[in-house]
Scaffold this motif. Structure first.
Motif, short mmCIF file in Angstrom:
data_model
loop_
_atom_site.label_atom_id
_atom_site.label_comp_id
_atom_site.label_asym_id
_atom_site.label_seq_id
_atom_site.Cartn_x
_atom_site.Cartn_y
_atom_site.Cartn_z
N GLY A 120 -4.91 11.72 34.95
CA GLY A 120 -6.02 11.37 34.50
C GLY A 120 -6.15 11.52 33.15
N GLY A 175 -13.46 21.72 42.34
CA GLY A 175 -13.00 21.41 41.00
C GLY A 175 -13.23 22.92 40.25
N ARG A 189 -10.34 16.31 32.36
CA ARG A 189 -10.68 15.18 33.14
C ARG A 189 -10.85 15.41 34.61
N TRP A 190 -10.05 16.26 34.80
CA TRP A 190 -10.10 16.51 36.56
C TRP A 190 -9.53 18.00 36.86
N SER A 191 -9.96 18.61 37.80
CA SER A 191 -9.46 20.15 38.13
C SER A 191 -9.57 20.07 39.54
#
Length: 528
Positions: free
Chosen positions: A223, A248, A271-273
């Motif tokens: 991402g 997340g 953006r993402w975790s």
């Protein structure tokens, strides 16, 4: 009544997809289900090793995987103010067609395996959950698996075998009551796709060694441009789910992990975790009648050394060909029992290696922290010289490919007198050596790059009744006559690339071994 399905594969990650491909390639009718409703998910693994690629090559997927991979990766190891370059591309490994570390997203691996399986007529059934057995093994040699679809409908599926490839929270493992020995780790992993505010050298793997553990930045984000992998202390007790992508992580926490890693980078955007709870465990046994465990359902590792996904693929190849042969009814119980003999021992060996690496990388133990924070930075001036020695890099890449795993004590590894000593001992991997056959030079792994058992005849070996004559449509046995050196011996190589039988003379003992593993004499091709 013969069931339409020979093998039900539960779970469509890399292990399950490989098991389905391998069983299908060796004659089984396969169905594969996964309780996930959506196929695409963020990657957890980022690395393929040579041994896994060697085992995937006969399935016809290696080239497609390499097209999506970085096969000449470079790393930058950050030790305080010093940055040590490391080249992990082509190294001195002459006995493999894949002499490199291979960086590739798990999502890409799943995409290639899924597409190949679909091309061969096997569709993954998404949103279908294995919920148990409707009936235990019958006299006809089947079990009845109960499947539940997303809309609540239930199907009772008669099948010969169930392969549980459904992860660390495996429903199949719980059903068979296998022991799950081990413990949680005191640290957990944090994954994140990030954009950096400061410029790091692009296209390379950055590794930081710090007091709290290691931090990795892969140029393989999904991402975003970069994928971060870092460790931190786990909650006590950990809430799980182990080995799966959890909730997340706060963006400020991701920034803190990068800041304290001393990579010299800052993060502009997360953006993402996800957090991933970690544990080290091995199931016992891997087989319960007609039900089998593979991959994360059978063993849980830390991410150290990139072993988890690779070990699952090796499980799947080992199990898949055996289920394919057993589905024909020609193989006895000894072949199926060899899966637990071989792969459970391998799981313990791999777990010992990953446990040791992870202790050095991320353990909160004071001794490990001292090594990372104090001793390694002092060693930084001599590391470039050491890492330029290709033998050391090659040794590290080879170790990650599990050269220590062998099946010498397996019940299907047979060494008949007089011994063909120029070949590896039964139960050991066949190296990719150059040979001469049919007036041309070739490599052994080029010759074995097709499903089935491969029989190698030395120049003066006799061809004997039936077994080594003719060509069958399913190509279960391939026979190659070698030239260029003296000898009367014969060697049979299993579909997973390990020597299964060797003898200094061709006689009926090869036929006995073929019957032991369920290979039928009528399914033979001959090349010379």
């Amino acid at each position: 009544m013969t069931p339409e399905t020979d093998v039900l594969v539960v779970g469509a990650g890399p292990t399950g997809l490989t098991a389905a491909l391998e069983a299908h390639a060796h004659g089984a009718h396969v169905r594969i289900v996964d309780r996930r409703r959506e196929r695409v998910r963020p990657s957890r693994a980022m690395m393929l090793h040579a041994r896994a690629l060697e085992c995937l090559r006969p399935l016809g997927v290696a080239d497609a995987l390499l097209e999506r991979a970085d096969t000449a990766p470079e790393a930058r190891i950050h030790l305080g103010r010093r940055v040590v370059p490391v080249r992990l591309g082509h190294v001195d490994l002459p006995d493999t067609a894949f002499p490199h570390l291979t960086l590739v997203r798990q999502a890409d691996i799943e995409e290639v395996l899924w597409a190949t399986l679909r091309e061969r007529g096997v569709d993954v059934e998404w949103g279908v959950e294995f919920v148990g057995l409707y009936a235990q093994a019958s006299e006809e040699g089947t079990v009845s698996a109960r499947l539940r679809r997303a809309d609540g409908t239930v199907e009772d599926l008669p099948c010969r075998f169930v392969a549980g490839c459904d992860g660390q929270s495996s429903s199949v493992r719980r059903l068979v009551g296998a022991k799950w020995s081990g413990a949680p780790y005191r640290v957990e992993a944090v994954l994140a796709d990030v954009e950096l505010g400061t410029v790091l050298e692009p296209g390379v793997l950055h590794v930081a060694v710090g007091d709290a553990g290691l931090a990795f930045l892969f140029a393989l984000g999904e991402g975003a441009s970069w994928r971060m992998l870092a460790t931190r202390p786990a909650a006590v007790p950990s809430t799980g789910p182990y080995g799966q992508l959890g909730e997340g992580v706060d963006a400020e926490e991701v920034r803190r992990l990068i800041r304290e890693s001393r990579l010299g980078a800052t993060i502009d955007d997360v953006r993402w975790s996800a957090r991933v709870a970690l544990q080290h465990r091995v199931a016992k046994p891997f087989r319960h009648g007609r039900l089998f465990l593979a991959g994360d359902a059978a063993h849980a590792h830390s991410p150290a050394g990139g072993q988890g996904m690779n070990n699952g693929i090796l499980d799947a190849v080992n199990l898949g060909w055996k289920l394919g042969f057993a589905a024909s009814g020609a193989a006895g119980d000894e072949l199926l029992e060899s899966y637990d003999q071989e792969r459970r021992r391998a799981a313990h060996q791999v777990l010992a290696l990953t446990h040791l690496i992870f202790f050095a990388e991320a353990s909160p133990n004071p001794a490990a922290r001292l090594i990372r924070s104090a001793l390694l930075p002092y060693a930084a001036p001599v590391l470039p010289g050491l890492l330029r020695r290709r033998r050391l890099t090659a040794a590290a890449v080879r170790m990650l490919s599990q050269p220590y795993v062998h099946y010498r004590n397996s019940s299907i590894s047979q060494d008949a007198p007089p011994r063909a000593t120029r070949w590896p001992h039964p139960g050991h991997r066949l190296p990719d050596a150059p040979v001469t056959m049919g007036g041309r030079r070739a490599r052994l792994h080029e010759l074995t790059a097709a499903p089935g058992i491969h029989v190698f005849l030395e120049p003066h070996a006799a061809r004997h009744a039936g077994m080594l004559d003719g060509r069958a449509p399913d190509g279960r046995i391939h026979v190659h006559r070698l030239v260029g050196h003296a000898g009367r011996g014969v060697v049979a190589v299993r579909p997973d690339g390990y020597v299964g039988f060797r003898c200094g003379e061709t006689d009926g003992r090869l036929d006995d071994w073929m019957r032991l593993v369920g290979a039928v004499p009528s399914a033979t091709s001959f090349r010379e």
